[in-house]
Design an enzyme around this catalytic site. Structure first.
Site, mmCIF file in Angstrom:
data_model
loop_
_atom_site.group_PDB
_atom_site.id
_atom_site.type_symbol
_atom_site.label_atom_id
_atom_site.label_comp_id
_atom_site.label_asym_id
_atom_site.label_seq_id
_atom_site.Cartn_x
_atom_site.Cartn_y
_atom_site.Cartn_z
ATOM 1 N N ARG A 1 -32.520 14.034 12.762
ATOM 2 C CA ARG A 1 -32.419 15.551 13.091
ATOM 3 C C ARG A 1 -31.017 15.682 12.486
ATOM 4 N NH1 ARG A 1 -30.667 13.973 19.364
ATOM 5 N NH2 ARG A 1 -29.570 12.220 19.047
ATOM 6 N N HIS B 1 0.083 33.063 28.126
ATOM 7 C CA HIS B 1 1.115 33.338 26.741
ATOM 8 C C HIS B 1 1.343 32.107 26.060
ATOM 9 C CE1 HIS B 1 5.233 32.837 26.072
ATOM 10 N NE2 HIS B 1 5.264 34.230 25.513
ATOM 11 N N MET C 1 -37.380 20.432 30.785
ATOM 12 C CA MET C 1 -37.868 18.922 30.920
ATOM 13 C C MET C 1 -37.715 18.243 29.503
ATOM 14 S SD MET C 1 -41.553 17.168 31.699
ATOM 15 C CE MET C 1 -41.380 16.272 30.099
ATOM 16 N N ARG D 1 -42.719 14.833 25.351
ATOM 17 C CA ARG D 1 -41.420 15.463 25.247
ATOM 18 C C ARG D 1 -41.824 16.967 25.139
ATOM 19 N NH1 ARG D 1 -40.226 11.032 21.803
ATOM 20 N NH2 ARG D 1 -37.985 9.907 22.388
ATOM 21 N N SER E 1 -4.807 49.305 12.113
ATOM 22 C CA SER E 1 -4.816 48.049 12.270
ATOM 23 C C SER E 1 -5.359 47.773 13.609
ATOM 24 C CB SER E 1 -3.504 47.397 11.947
ATOM 25 O OG SER E 1 -3.908 45.775 12.448
ATOM 26 N N CYS F 1 -5.475 43.193 13.863
ATOM 27 C CA CYS F 1 -4.513 41.809 14.006
ATOM 28 C C CYS F 1 -4.549 41.417 15.372
ATOM 29 C CB CYS F 1 -3.267 42.509 13.639
ATOM 30 S SG CYS F 1 -2.792 43.866 14.676
ATOM 31 N N GLY G 1 -32.347 23.172 30.634
ATOM 32 C CA GLY G 1 -32.886 23.438 31.820
ATOM 33 C C GLY G 1 -34.375 23.022 31.601
ATOM 34 N N TYR H 1 -9.888 44.127 5.947
ATOM 35 C CA TYR H 1 -9.254 42.897 6.288
ATOM 36 C C TYR H 1 -9.166 42.241 7.716
ATOM 37 C CZ TYR H 1 -4.846 45.050 7.556
ATOM 38 O OH TYR H 1 -4.088 45.919 8.479
ATOM 39 N N LYS I 1 -39.588 20.379 17.498
ATOM 40 C CA LYS I 1 -39.624 18.901 17.491
ATOM 41 C C LYS I 1 -40.816 18.824 16.823
ATOM 42 C CE LYS I 1 -37.504 16.606 20.725
ATOM 43 N NZ LYS I 1 -37.272 16.895 22.283
#
Lengths: 883, 883
Positions: free
Chosen positions: B338, B454, B105, B94, B769, B837, B103, B857, B24
């Site tokens: 930002r 499933h 400030m 800040r 594979s 795969c 978490g 691949y 920042k």
């Protein structure tokens, strides 16, 4: 090494060169060199065999020439002649590879017989029937193994001849009929082979030696070599040896002798013989042989020579010898000697006494006994003299024999056992629910399941005999009947059965059993094993009784104390179930507190029996549904029994919760440390019980060494989170009791990921114990319970796995993972303690793997502790010897 | 690097040094350097933070001195004074670490307020309510984050005040009541803190900066750092900036603007503002903001400056900016800029246009789009302007939205779909039996099951929306009703539902959907991806429809064509069942011949749609019992239907056989290549169908590249035995058809042992594979179906696994095994083709793993193909950049 010589007389051959002469040839050379009365002969070398293949399956001319020379030497020496009508030379031809191998040609006897020589032998022996029978046997064998004629063709004629002669057995066929039989045999040979049976013994010999060589490459022999890693280019030798005859009259005879008693090991010559007989007569069982001692009276001179020879062979080979001998007209011949087969008890006594005799050092004595053979010493056996015929045969799943009354229901078993009955639990298969029934019985018999089925594993753990996978058996639970295929009777509860888990045999009725034979030799011998072995040997035990037994067998600690069997016991199960059904942590803790009292007492008992050796206790492992019934009605019943004042709504809700515990793959489910992470209070209770019991027993003056083991971890974080919760629990116990006790925190390695990340796991774990049962299941992707009957046996038959991977560690696959985990773990923590606690911990080849990978210990069921001690010694000795 | 300076004005700070100034602070420095109108201020460095910890949580005196200097400079510059009753200086404080982190400030606004300055602000703004409300907010925040007072204490008083004032919302509380509220707040503070709220703004500042520093070490921040591998010794900076006010009258205002449209990506400034207002007013939603275009009329000068500034920021950061601005009495201030959040469609258009504008090269353009965000472009979405409220929310298991009629029964779904209905299949959970029902529906909603249940997996494979694990949902199959917790109505078959699988939301009724937005940008952008990526991207597809879709999405082949779904289709299932129930090989072959006709036609269709790219077909994999019912009655029915003239005895025997197919752990059971080894005729049929179809399609003029894949291998011998049987089958096909075709023979690596022995496996397999679904299950020992709800979610929460290992490859554990297998496999066969795969083939971090391990691949469901193409490009670019 190549040589230009293809055949060596036994005198010229080198008894130490098994590569060239094969095992049998080398031994014949050795005996000849010792000056023993061996029928003379010669060995055609393995190189001749290789050359035979190089030449496209043809015997080299040089080799033929050498065969002729060797035969000529034999003829001179024995004053006999090949094909001679006056004094014909007959020989045997035997294959002899470096290592013996199934599928290869075995033996052709009486080579040299033809129409002429057979007649002559009839006269010389005065036994025409014998001569003709030898001849027809020779034709049959030659036709089969040399000419490749289907044996059935000969047997067809043989059975017709028998019929026509009104003979039940071959030896009842009269000489006249044998003559016709021989004519028929020759016709068969002529049909297959233009030239017919060679009349010329030299031609017979070429063909027989060629057949020996060719048999090196039968498919069965090739497969055997492939499976056993024997190179294809070794080749086999062929041994040609003069025949001698024990049926030349009263000054002849034949027999078998052992240099020591093969049943007990006692150092006293043991054997039997027949006067005026050939080896076949013993086999045929027409005459009853006499004890070898009688020979001293009948042929004192030959007996003395024989006994001396036997002693020399025992001394020379430094092992108990199994000898075949023949006396031909007063002249003793040793036909064969080999290391004799023996019982486990005999092996042990022979090894001990041979060492004490100065044959070899203790280490060699240890190497002389196969660890697995010790099994026989530790269990009751069916009296070996029994004449009872088994009604069925299954797998020899857990060694030892048991006699008892049939019982089908585990609950009934408990009841009947309480009334003092000996029982055999007979089931189609067993499940974890049957444990108490198993515990109450003396043995178990199942129709389904393999060597690693539930019944088999549990029975081995308990040291009870088990015959599993007995496919002839049918158990009809509805009618309460037990039947066997091919047996007309029907058994019911209370009828007697005898099972022999060492052989897999099942008998109707009560057979006599003989007791285990643990004696002084046993203790002395295993003491020697302990002197040399490097691996520790622990046991898997869950209760004080097993612990004591294992301690007596030499266990140096407990490698796996499962706590779930304790949860299963009848008086505790209601609390366990109530704990599982608890709807709040508070309620759960309340029931856990009750269970804790039981657990603490169990642990105290176990510590006391282990006398200061380490005790590794595994926290709760199985999925919770294993403690509950699976049937909806029974579930409701349980809910009502453990919860008082329960409403219908609550019953419904709890039932749904119990049903939701069901898993499609429980092996990979909500169990092991996963339970402890979601319900930490279970772990907490167990740790309190472990440490409180330890301090209590220490106060009695006993040393205590507890190790807390987390099951089924797969990630360091699991252990870290559990440890973080447990350390304060331990501290609280110490504070409460006013004293501390050392304990270790470690884990089982049974999930492949734990092995793969062993470097991380070892940051938290102080010890690893390989749970190779589950590790094998997950690494191979094979569910032990399901696989054996569906495909695993066929897999082993097809050679996909060399052995059942649940019985013998799959060193190629799982072994690679274990080796990696050991390396990674020790990289992080050099003093990491490493053990194995799966079934493999009692299997000698797997124990050897553990030794080679620097494990600290193996852990196995109490009855395998002696086996493991010896196997560990073997490994240490092999390492020393650079093998 | 250490420095003696602890605080830097935005002018003096270095925008490129995020280590020292945090993210920042660096951005504020950058904007200041650009000459943009930023409220002045300064940054207290991360080094000051570290020093604070070194000093045991105390702000160093030198740092305090520098804060005083910086404040003095601010006062001079703005002609305002800390605590001054005439023109008070107020600041915001800040935190600002290098990377943003939960978490810590966040923000304290209006620091400098006290009783005096609050009164003054009231006068200056002419808005007493605003001033008092700002003051009470300041006290509340300061009390909470600086003094550690439980927020509940403040909120209790606030709600009482609201009640007393009869106000529904905070902004309705009158000033008088606010005064009392402030008194109450101060009392709370006084109770906790002897000194009370500091009156001195400088004291307030010291305390606030200390609180920012201290928040670096909150447990939540520490855990976050541990899980994300952020070092603990970075520290955070604190930014102090002068407050400006948009509510000083009509020449003031506040708003938010984007440099491009965040929904569409169009390059046109987009935003909204309010005259005479503070940021909170926008959030409170009392007044409706105006479109940013209106600012051009109301404040033309400021608007022009704002628009220019926005463009400059877009250019400077080379990304769409999200800007907060305030106009204070005609003076424009940029409070924050930002990178703006955007839809997937916008991200893609912005990246393409930014490149074309010359902002960056194509590779950077590719890196600017998160691969996962492409999902949104490929599926229908609920109209984002909808005002409908969801009735429930589940897991966003498969993206896209669907509208349809409720259907509970899969069989009914087939029927209703045939009648032309759009359907939502609503189930407690789905099983493989439901596939056809799923196929007939437009979306699926389940009460149970997680992201990898499933239903979720199948729906993703089919590209259909799925919301799973919707715990508010209850399906009562008996009564045929669907209810939602908290919704009074009851739905039945035929009622309309809308589900949004992208968000997990479920709506009653028919909502408007917007179509997928694949356009020119999409094709152009993914074309760039293809230019740089090295990994091939294939698809998992079992039928021509999916194959065509995947081809259109850019798939370069099929990595996994499962054959079992083909077996499941209604017209084939009877043949499949008859085949399983066959009692002889002959009978089995008869039914296989029928199945083969179907299979061949399937393969032909698939080859045609893949236009010459490789097609990897996996031979039958699932356990046979998956093709049969599990209920005894249904089994009997099936037996009678597939076997004519069946006797009662036969039914009994067959039923027993079907029941014996049941397995306790089917995942580790009799499936995969194990089937083909025991019943080789199944493999034979499939190979014939694969090759016959290939030759048929090639005759049509299309290229064909078939690959035969063996599932679940664990040992080289398995493959060797199968190959030995299959090669002659292939030769027979070639002979029969009079032409040959090239094909590859390979295997899935999904059993850990296969990975461990990959060197051996590669002696037979021409390609690997990785089936990472099963490989993960076995390596982790976790059954996907069982685990998610029982413990896996909690495992992820506890941080044991960073992500669900079935969605994202567990690189630490499974990844180690995969890496080893790749290395071993390529050692044996350097040109070994390697792919993946499993579900992971469509997950960007997992794809990156495959790239780094030199896979050839990845293969994923059709709808994830574009994602995989982009992810593969990212990996290649990262590699180039040495990241």
């Amino acid at each position: 090494m190549t040589s230009n010589k293809w055949a060596y007389s036994f005198e010229d051959a080198d008894g130490s060169n098994k590569d060239l002469f094969g095992g049998k040839g080398a031994n014949l050379a050795t005996m000849t060199a010792l000056g023993l009365p061996i029928p003379p002969g010669f060995t055609v070398t393995t190189e001749a065999c290789l050359r035979y293949f190089e030449d496209g399956g043809n015997l080299h001319n040089d080799a033929k020439g050498e065969l002729q020379e060797q035969i000529a030497m034999l003829e001179n020496r024995l004053d006999k002649k090949f094909g001679d009508a006056a004094n014909p030379l007959l020989v045997s031809v035997r294959s002899g590879a470096k290592a013996s191998m199934p599928g290869m040609m075995d033996t052709i006897l009486n080579l040299g017989l033809n129409d002429d020589t057979a007649e002559r032998i009839a006269k010389l022996t005065g036994n025409r029937r014998f001569a003709l029978d030898s001849y027809r046997r020779f034709i049959q064998t030659f036709g089969d193994v040399v000419l490749g004629i289907d044996l059935a063709e000969f047997e067809g004629i043989l059975s017709k001849t028998r019929e026509a002669a009104g003979a039940r057995y071959d030896h009842e066929i009269p000489p006249k009929a044998l003559e016709e039989l021989i004519a028929g045999y020759k016709e068969v040979v002529g049909r297959h082979c233009e030239k017919g049976l060679p009349h010329d013994p030299m031609e017979q010999l070429y063909m027989a030696v060629s057949a020996v060589f060719a048999s090196w490459n039968t498919p069965r022999a090739q497969t055997y070599r492939k499976l056993n890693g024997i190179p294809d280019d070794l080749g086999t030798a062929a041994n040609v040896q003069a025949m001698v005859f024990g049926n030349m009259g009263d000054r002849s005879g034949t027999g078998v002798a052992f240099s020591r008693n093969p049943s007990t090991g006692e150092h006293k010559i043991y054997g039997e013989f027949l006067i005026n007989a050939q080896g076949e007569d013993v086999v045929a069982g027409i005459r009853t042989p006499q004890s070898i001692d009688a020979l001293l009276e009948l042929m004192p001179e030959q007996a003395k020579e024989l006994f001396n020879t036997i002693e020399r062979l025992d001394e020379h080979f430094k092992d108990m010898q199994d000898i075949e001998f023949t006396v031909e007209e007063g002249k003793l011949y040793i036909l064969q000697t080999r290391d004799g087969k023996r019982t486990g008890a005999a092996a042990l006594r022979i090894a001990v006494e041979s060492h004490e005799q100065g044959y070899f050092d203790k280490e060699e004595a240890l190497m002389r006994v196969d660890p697995s053979s010790l099994d026989q010493l530790l269990h009751k056996q069916v009296d070996p003299t029994t004449t009872a015929k088994p009604v069925a045969e299954g797998l020899n799943a857990s060694p030892g024999a048991a006699v008892g009354r049939v019982v089908l229901d585990p609950e009934r078993a408990i009841q009947l056992a309480a009334e003092g009955n000996k029982l055999i639990l007979v089931r189609n298969e067993t499940t974890p629910d049957d444990i108490h029934g198993l515990d109450a019985s003396d043995g178990v018999l199942t129709a389904h399941g393999g060597m690693t089925s539930h019944a088999a594993v549990v029975a081995r753990g308990m040291g009870k005999p088990c015959v599993s996978g007995c496919s002839e058996l049918t158990v009809d639970e509805e009618t309460g009947t037990v039947t066997f295929k091919g047996y007309e009777g029907v058994l019911k509860e209370g009828d007697y059965l005898t099972i022999d888990g060492t052989t897999g045999k099942v008998y109707i009725g009560e057979l006599a059993l003989v007791d285990p034979q643990i004696g002084d030799y046993f203790a002395k011998f295993l003491g020697w094993a302990d002197e040399v072995k490097r691996l520790g040997v622990r046991t898997n035990a869950d209760n004080p009784v097993d612990t004591r037994r294992a301690y007596e067998f030499g266990a140096e600690g407990i490698g796996l104390c499962r706590t779930e069997h304790m949860f299963m016991e009848q008086e505790r199960l209601p609390h366990v179930r109530a704990m599982i059904l608890a709807e709040t942590e508070e309620e759960r803790r309340e029931h856990l507190a009750k269970i804790k009292e039981f657990q603490r007492a169990d642990f105290e008992g176990i510590y006391r029996e282990m006398h200061g050796y380490p005790v590794t206790i595994r926290l709760l492992d199985p999925p919770l549904h294993e403690f509950l019934p699976h049937d909806e009605e029974e579930i409701e019943e349980v809910i009502r029994s453990v919860k008082s004042d329960v409403t219908e709504d609550e019953v419904g809700r709890l039932k749904a919760r119990v049903l939701s515990l069901h898993e499609s793959n429980p092996m990979l489910g909500f169990r092991g440390c996963r339970l402890g992470l979601i319900y930490p209070e279970i772990n907490e209770m167990q740790v309190e019980a472990i440490l409180e019991a330890a301090i209590t027993v220490r106060r009695e003056g006993e040393k205590v060494d507890p190790e807390i083991m987390i099951p089924l971890s797969g990630a360091k974080a699991e252990l870290a989170i559990i440890e973080e919760k447990l350390r304060p629990v331990a501290e609280a116990v110490f504070k409460r009791m006013g004293e501390r006790i050392e304990y270790k925190f470690g884990t089982m390695i049974e999930v492949p990921r734990a092995a793969l990340t062993a470097d991380e796991i070892a940051e938290v774990a102080e010890f690893f114990s390989f749970g190779t049962n589950d590790l094998t299941q997950m690494t191979l992707g094979i569910s032990r319970d399901d696989a054996e009957e569906k495909f695993l046996r066929q897999y082993v038959d097809m050679g996909i796995y060399a052995a059942n991977p649940f019985a013998q560690l799959d060193q190629v696959g799982v072994g690679r993972l274990v080796a990696m985990a050991v390396e990674l773990g020790r990289k992080t923590r050099p003093d990491l303690k490493i053990g194995i606690c799966g079934e493999h911990g009692g299997d000698p080849p797997s124990i050897d793997f553990c030794h080679r990978h620097a494990f600290d210990y193996v852990s196995c069921s109490p009855f395998r502790v002696p086996i493991a001690r010896l196997a560990a010694a073997h490994s240490a000795i092999r390492e020393k010897r650079g093998e």
